[in-house]
Design an enzyme around this catalytic site. Structure first.
Site, short mmCIF file in Angstrom:
data_model
loop_
_atom_site.label_atom_id
_atom_site.label_comp_id
_atom_site.label_asym_id
_atom_site.label_seq_id
_atom_site.Cartn_x
_atom_site.Cartn_y
_atom_site.Cartn_z
N ALA A 259 0.86 -1.18 0.00
CA ALA A 259 0.00 0.00 0.00
C ALA A 259 0.89 1.23 0.00
CB ALA A 259 -0.90 -0.01 1.23
N LYS A 260 0.25 2.38 -0.09
CA LYS A 260 1.02 3.62 -0.20
C LYS A 260 1.93 3.82 1.02
CE LYS A 260 -1.25 5.73 -3.89
NZ LYS A 260 -2.65 5.63 -4.26
N ARG A 261 1.54 3.18 2.15
CA ARG A 261 2.37 3.36 3.37
C ARG A 261 3.72 2.64 3.25
NH1 ARG A 261 -1.95 0.01 4.81
NH2 ARG A 261 -1.25 -2.13 4.55
#
Ligand code: GLU
Length: 287
Positions: A259-261
């Site tokens: 994910a973007k994290r």
């Protein structure tokens, strides 16, 4: 009403990121997957920016995404379509559904919906969580008008029962696969225009795939269920139905999907750490 199945002959595919962050390895895989599907058929590959989420999208991410895709060696066949520049197309589609009597304004806040569900003691669950309990579906015309006049913000929801009764049974296909029965009911009365943006993911993506002549929609398996809703919208709007291919999602070391994290696995970070495009392609199986 009615729809036509597309036949694949020079597939047209797309990669449709939201410019809310940097691309990570999972996006690289999705983009390369879509490009390979198009090129294998001598077809068209396009990139579309799904930037309707005004609060979260940034022009700087849009630019960085295109830069990273170019660095990876991808090229696309048409100018980029940015959804935020095509709100008229979604408004036209909403008008058609409004004329069919399939939309209703929903004034509920998240809190209202939670309270209603808590009071009912239970609620059926769909892919996005508990289904909307239908509070605003039964408002009287007078009450709707009063709330609109007092400028209460509202979303537009699809009356799922009416919509599916109108289209009857629908199916969609994976390339070369048996028909899959569409089950849009699992989402309940989906939002087609949000309070803050006059469209929604489901509506914008369906209209765009049609207008851009996409014949094979390739996307992550997390969006498999969404295809049921998109098939219904196609039938209501008389749009063509592409084939659908849902690819696996890449997972990180902990087994959780990227994910973007996952900052270390952004293409930016990989570039900065000295990886070459060929190495990154190899990491996702496209060398
Ligand atoms: N914009 C969506 C995303 O970034 C993809 C939409 C789609 O492929 O239908 O996950």
């Amino acid at each position: 009403m009615g729809s036509t199945e597309n036949h694949v002959c020079g597939a047209a595919t797309r990669f449709a990121p939201s410019p809310t962050g940097y691309l990570h390895l999972g996006h690289a895989y999705a983009a390369l997957f879509a490009e390979a599907a198009a090129r294998a058929e001598g077809g068209r590959f396009i990139v579309r920016m799904e930037d309707i989420d005004v609060g979260r999208c940034r022009p700087s991410f849009d630019a960085a995404i295109l830069d990273d895709l170019g660095w990876l060696g991808l090229s696309w066949d048409e100018p980029i379509r940015r959804q935020s520049e095509h709100l008229d197309d979604y408004a036209t589609a909403l008008d058609e559904m409004r004329h069919l009597g399939l939309l209703y304004p929903c004034f509920c806040t998240r809190k209202d919906i939670q309270a209603e569900i808590a009071a009912a003691g239970q609620a059926p669950h769909g892919p996005d969580g508990p289904l909307y309990p239908g509070t605003c579906r039964t408002l009287s015309p007078g009450e709707r008008e009063r709330r609109i006049n007092e400028e209460s913000p509202f979303a537009l929801r699809l009356d799922m029962e009416k919509a599916t009764a109108l289209t009857g049974a629908l199916t969609w296909h994976l390339p070369g696969g048996d028909p899959i029965k569409a089950r849009p009911q699992v989402f309940g009365d989906v939002v087609l225009a949000r309070k803050d943006v006059p469209t929604s993911y489901h509506l914008a993506v369906t209209v765009d795939d049609h207008l851009q002549g996409i014949t094979v929609v390739t996307r992550g398996e997390d969006l498999y269920q969404a295809t049921h809703v998109h098939r219904l919208l196609q039938a209501l709007l008389g749009l063509k139905t592409p084939l659908y291919e849902h690819h696996r999602l890449l997972v990180g070391e902990t087994g959780r999907r990227l994910a973007k994290r996952d900052q270390g696995l952004t293409l930016r970070a990989l570039r900065q750490s000295g990886k070459s495009p060929a190495e990154v392609r190899r990491m996702v199986g496209y060398d």
